[in-house]
Scaffold this motif. Structure first.
Motif, PDB file in Angstrom:
ATOM      1  N   PRO A 394      43.190  28.447  33.649  1.00  0.00           N
ATOM      2  CA  PRO A 394      43.687  29.791  33.291  1.00  0.00           C
ATOM      3  C   PRO A 394      42.768  30.911  33.743  1.00  0.00           C
ATOM      4  CG  PRO A 394      44.005  28.260  31.468  1.00  0.00           C
ATOM      5  CD  PRO A 394      43.207  27.519  32.502  1.00  0.00           C
ATOM      6  N   GLY A 395      41.435  30.693  33.642  1.00  0.00           N
ATOM      7  CA  GLY A 395      40.508  31.734  34.092  1.00  0.00           C
ATOM      8  C   GLY A 395      40.626  32.001  35.576  1.00  0.00           C
ATOM      9  N   ASP A 396      40.795  30.924  36.368  1.00  0.00           N
ATOM     10  CA  ASP A 396      40.975  31.104  37.811  1.00  0.00           C
ATOM     11  C   ASP A 396      42.292  31.807  38.110  1.00  0.00           C
ATOM     12  OD1 ASP A 396      38.580  29.773  38.198  1.00  0.00           O
ATOM     13  OD2 ASP A 396      39.560  27.808  38.380  1.00  0.00           O
ATOM     14  N   ALA A 397      43.324  31.493  37.328  1.00  0.00           N
ATOM     15  CA  ALA A 397      44.615  32.160  37.526  1.00  0.00           C
ATOM     16  C   ALA A 397      44.499  33.651  37.234  1.00  0.00           C
ATOM     17  CB  ALA A 397      45.672  31.518  36.630  1.00  0.00           C
ATOM     18  N   ALA A 398      43.731  34.018  36.192  1.00  0.00           N
ATOM     19  CA  ALA A 398      43.539  35.434  35.874  1.00  0.00           C
ATOM     20  C   ALA A 398      42.780  36.145  36.980  1.00  0.00           C
ATOM     21  CB  ALA A 398      42.800  35.567  34.544  1.00  0.00           C
ATOM     22  N   ALA A 399      41.762  35.469  37.533  1.00  0.00           N
ATOM     23  CA  ALA A 399      41.001  36.074  38.634  1.00  0.00           C
ATOM     24  C   ALA A 399      41.892  36.291  39.850  1.00  0.00           C
ATOM     25  CB  ALA A 399      39.807  35.192  38.978  1.00  0.00           C
ATOM     26  N   ARG A 406      45.001  44.186  42.894  1.00  0.00           N
ATOM     27  CA  ARG A 406      44.206  45.128  43.710  1.00  0.00           C
ATOM     28  C   ARG A 406      44.756  45.235  45.130  1.00  0.00           C
ATOM     29  NH1 ARG A 406      39.708  42.637  41.190  1.00  0.00           N
ATOM     30  NH2 ARG A 406      39.363  41.379  43.070  1.00  0.00           N
ATOM     31  N   THR A 407      45.111  44.083  45.716  1.00  0.00           N
ATOM     32  CA  THR A 407      45.568  44.133  47.111  1.00  0.00           C
ATOM     33  C   THR A 407      46.921  44.816  47.249  1.00  0.00           C
ATOM     34  OG1 THR A 407      45.765  42.815  49.134  1.00  0.00           O
ATOM     35  CG2 THR A 407      46.785  41.907  47.186  1.00  0.00           C
ATOM     36  N   ILE A 408      47.769  44.689  46.231  1.00  0.00           N
ATOM     37  CA  ILE A 408      49.077  45.345  46.301  1.00  0.00           C
ATOM     38  C   ILE A 408      48.944  46.848  46.095  1.00  0.00           C
ATOM     39  CG2 ILE A 408      51.367  45.466  45.233  1.00  0.00           C
ATOM     40  CD1 ILE A 408      50.814  42.991  46.984  1.00  0.00           C
ATOM     41  N   ARG A 409      47.908  47.293  45.377  1.00  0.00           N
ATOM     42  CA  ARG A 409      47.701  48.716  45.131  1.00  0.00           C
ATOM     43  C   ARG A 409      47.276  49.472  46.387  1.00  0.00           C
ATOM     44  NH1 ARG A 409      49.749  51.857  41.632  1.00  0.00           N
ATOM     45  NH2 ARG A 409      47.929  53.229  41.670  1.00  0.00           N
ATOM     46  N   GLU A 410      46.837  48.761  47.407  1.00  0.00           N
ATOM     47  CA  GLU A 410      46.444  49.451  48.637  1.00  0.00           C
ATOM     48  C   GLU A 410      47.663  50.119  49.252  1.00  0.00           C
ATOM     49  OE1 GLU A 410      44.668  46.546  51.134  1.00  0.00           O
ATOM     50  OE2 GLU A 410      43.077  46.027  49.712  1.00  0.00           O
ATOM     51  N   PRO A 411      47.534  51.391  49.707  1.00  0.00           N
ATOM     52  CA  PRO A 411      48.699  52.133  50.219  1.00  0.00           C
ATOM     53  C   PRO A 411      49.357  51.425  51.406  1.00  0.00           C
ATOM     54  CG  PRO A 411      46.835  53.598  49.845  1.00  0.00           C
ATOM     55  CD  PRO A 411      46.305  52.202  49.712  1.00  0.00           C
ATOM     56  N   ILE A 412      50.670  51.572  51.486  1.00  0.00           N
ATOM     57  CA  ILE A 412      51.466  51.007  52.576  1.00  0.00           C
ATOM     58  C   ILE A 412      52.195  52.154  53.249  1.00  0.00           C
ATOM     59  CG2 ILE A 412      53.369  49.451  53.162  1.00  0.00           C
ATOM     60  CD1 ILE A 412      52.650  47.825  50.685  1.00  0.00           C
ATOM     61  N   ARG A 413      52.130  52.197  54.566  1.00  0.00           N
ATOM     62  CA  ARG A 413      52.752  53.273  55.328  1.00  0.00           C
ATOM     63  C   ARG A 413      54.226  52.963  55.551  1.00  0.00           C
ATOM     64  NH1 ARG A 413      51.153  58.492  56.015  1.00  0.00           N
ATOM     65  NH2 ARG A 413      51.967  59.362  57.954  1.00  0.00           N
TER      66      ARG A 413
END
Length: 736
Positions: A394-399, A406-413
């Protein structure tokens, strides 16, 4: 000459050569026993002829008879035998008796090969020689000679009839074979015959079309030469099992054969056992090209289990993999991450579905970079993805979930603008449930509940499933289902609250306020359902319905009462509705369907909604203003808007929030603030409306400050359309 006929000729010629050798050898015995010693030197050429005729038995007649020159020489051989027999019958004292059986044997062998005309010609020549030998060498009288010659003639006739019957049977056989060959050649299926030694004995013309080989080039080749190496054993087993079946029984299979270009061709194989049939002695195999069918099956399989946009496994394949993982058991836990994009519908609504597809493809590529080859990453549909993982704590799944967020929050043009997305992730694992067995449905359901918990906690995050979250999430799910049912079954109602002129208390407009007539809980206010509708996207169709209902009701009031001629209606817009790309067209359609002028409609937007994206807000407000509708800023004073922004917006009305009205008659600060707003409205040529007026003191103070319009329980609570109509009529009568 076909192969069958050539084999027949070869067989008959060997028989004829053997008979000729025996007859000649009998003549040699006659010379040795009956001739005078000085004449026995004839034994030498007779022995040579016997040896030559015996040697002819071993010649490759099946090949030689295909040459026309050979058949011409054979005709000469048959006709040449008659003078030799006649000479022997003339020289030998008893040769006339040997002449008859020799001539009959010659006619019989001729009838087995040649035409009736040939046999008759040979018979006429033989009968003529017999007619000469009888009176001269045998001394028979005319009557005896006639009888014997007549009998010999009958023999000639019978052999000619036999030759005719054989020719008729040959023609029938050849016609049948030609018909069969024509039908086989016209068949789309290739047909081959495989002998006991697995060599190909026959191939029809369709083999050329199917495999690119000339039929003759396959004869004598082994079947394994055309098969993939890994199918040799399977092919041998298939043939062995087939041969073990009764004659005429068939088996079907699918296989591959190598064509003339070295490519593999997928084939449907129908094999029939004729190995014990003496006329065939082979396995007859019908081959049909199923390459197109296999390609279609592969395509359908991909369509059934692959998402067409991202190329990922789809829901069906993910479900199968999840069931396999859960049913396999074992010590390794099975973990499911359910991912859902927040507010993805707004991208489709504002930028179009093509931009939405591009966004999903980009996100799919980002997700791929964070999963292992052994993991299953799937798109379940819409904006929902899922990851199936083994041997993950579970801890690895949370990480992992944190990295994905974080990666999805990066802007997409997209479409010349940067779009920022957020992700809500639910995590569930098969471990930690005690003795309870977690099946695929439960595990996926737990992840779904956790994902909704993440959305409820503010989105852009993750949640690990906990049994305590089941009740609250199920309540939300039930509320959403109830809201959908309410929309479908017209359970919503619109009440209207009067907005009056502060000086005259005349009703100038009404604000449309939605309520839910719940079948069990009665009439529910907006606090019970608006937030839920906003969260799950149902606010857009609900807001559209309120807009159309309010416009239609205004049209009905105007048609029913002259007092409603100048009445206007105010409709609130939600945040999602304001961001919806089809808002302008919805407003235009509502006005057109109701048949009211655009200036009769005022759309209210909260100050905080404007501040979320001021540039987009300006564009939307100008588009609405172009229709001719009036625009109002609701809850003014709570959104910290800049006066410079306010000046740029095409706003007609400022509505002062109730929090500044409650103590306006006793609080000097509230008086100062409301006074400033009144002055701002006058400066910008905007009307002002004070909300939540409940007492005469508040009304007096606000009227003294110079507020244009007021709204609150002092003037009227939200009421049904009939009550508003009565109010308008009563006020109109009092004014008159």
């Amino acid at each position: 000459m076909d192969g069958h006929t050539a084999e027949y000729w070869a067989r008959q010629l060997r028989i004829g050569a053997g008979i000729a050798a025996v007859v000649t050898a009998i003549g040699g015995v006659r010379i040795a026993l009956g001739w005078a010693p000085p004449d026995r030197w004839w034994l030498i050429p007779v022995v040579l002829v016997v040896l030559a005729q015996a040697a002819m038995i071993g010649l490759p007649w099946a090949r030689l008879v295909r040459d026309r020159r050979t058949t011409r020489r054979l005709r000469a051989w048959w006709f040449g035998e008659v003078p030799v027999m006649l000479l022997f019958g003339w020289v030998d004292p008893d040769g006339w008796m040997l002449y008859v059986p020799a001539a009959v044997l010659l006619l019989i062998t001729a009838a087995a090969l040649w035409s009736p005309r040939f046999v008759i010609g040979l018979g006429v020549l033989s009968v003529g020689g017999y007619a000469v030998l009888l009176p001269v060498r045998a001394g028979t009288d005319l009557g005896t000679t006639f009888v014997l010659v007549a009998m010999m003639t009958c023999v000639v006739g019978l052999t000619a009839i036999h030759a005719q019957s054989r020719r008729w049977l040959d023609d029938r056989r050849q016609a049948t074979e030609h018909r069969a060959e024509t039908m086989l050649a016209a068949s789309a299926d290739a047909v081959i015959a495989i002998g006991p030694d697995t060599t190909i004995r026959y191939a029809n013309a369709s083999v050329s079309r199917l495999l690119g080989f000339r039929p003759g080039s396959l004869i004598g080749r082994r079947l394994n030469e055309l098969l993939p190496d890994d199918r040799h054993i399977l092919a041998d087993t298939f043939l062995d099992d087939l041969v073990a079946l009764p004659t005429g029984q068939s088996r079907r299979a699918e296989s591959q054969l190598r064509n003339a270009a070295g490519e593999w061709v997928y084939l449907d194989v129908l094999a029939t056992n004729w190995m014990d049939d003496q006329d065939i002695e082979a396995v007859v195999v019908s081959l049909r090209d199923i390459g197109a069918r296999r390609a279609l099956e592969d395509k359908l399989h991909r369509q059934a289990y692959t998402d067409s946009l991202t190329g990922m496994p789809n829901r069906a394949l993910f479900r199968r993999r999840l069931e396999e993982a859960v049913s396999a058991g074992g010590a390794e836990p099975v973990t499911v991450l359910l991912l859902d994009l927040d507010d993805f519908k707004l991208v489709n609504d504002n930028l179009g579905h093509s931009a939405g597809d591009e966004l999903l493809s980009t996100i799919a590529g980002r997700l791929r970079r964070h999963v292992r080859p052994s993991d299953v990453l799937a798109r379940l549909g819409g904006d929902e993805f899922a990851i199936l993982m083994h041997d993950l704590e579970p801890g690895d799944a949370a990480a992992l979930a944190e990295r994905l967020v974080r990666t999805i929050r990066e802007p997409i043009r997209l479409a010349s603008r940067d779009v920022t997305c957020s992700l809500s992730i639910g995590i569930a694992t098969s471990a930690g449930h005690g003795e309870e067995t977690v099946d695929a449905d439960h595990l996926l359901g737990y992840a779904d509940l956790a994902m909704y918990a993440a959305k409820r906690a503010g989105r852009n995050g993750y949640a690990v499933f906990d049994p305590t979250m089941t009740i609250s999430v199920l309540e939300e799910a039930q509320l959403r289902s109830d809201l959908e049912q309410a929309l479908e079954h017209d359970q919503f109602r619109v009440l209207y609250q009067p907005v009056v002129d502060m000086q005259t208390q005349c009703v100038t407009s009404v604000e449309a306020l939605v309520r839910w007539q719940h079948p069990k809980d009665g009439l529910l206010g907006p606090y019970h359902f608006i937030a839920a509708a906003e969260a799950n996207g149902l606010i857009v169709p609900l807001g559209r319905w309120v807009l159309r209902e309010a416009c239609a009701q205004l049209a009905r009031w105007r048609a029913e009462s002259p007092a409603a001629a100048g009445l206007k209606v105010n409709v609130n817009l939600s945040a999602r509705q304001f961001q919806y790309a089809g808002l302008v067209s919805d407003v235009a359609e509502a006005l057109a369907d109701a048949g009211i002028d655009a200036a009769s409609l005022t759309l209210e937007i909260t100050e905080s909604m404007l501040m979320e994206d001021i540039d987009t807000a300006k564009s939307t407000l100008h588009a609405l203003r172009a229709l001719g509708v009036r625009l109002a800023i609701d809850d003014f004073g709570t959104g910290y808007s800049s006066l410079s922004y306010l000046k740029q917006l095409p706003v007609d009305v400022i509505k002062i929030d109730k929090t500044f009205v409650d103590d306006v008659h006793i609080d000097a600060d509230d008086v100062a603030l409301v006074d400033a707003v009144a002055g701002l409205g006058q400066a910008l040529k905007m009307q002002t409306v004070a909300e939540g007026i409940e007492t005469d003191e508040q009304w007096t103070t606000l009227r003294t400050i110079g507020i244009d319009h007021g709204q609150g329980y002092l003037f009227g609570r939200p009421a049904a359309p009939d009550e508003i109509n009565e109010l308008l009529t009563r006020v109109s009568a009092i004014s008159a």
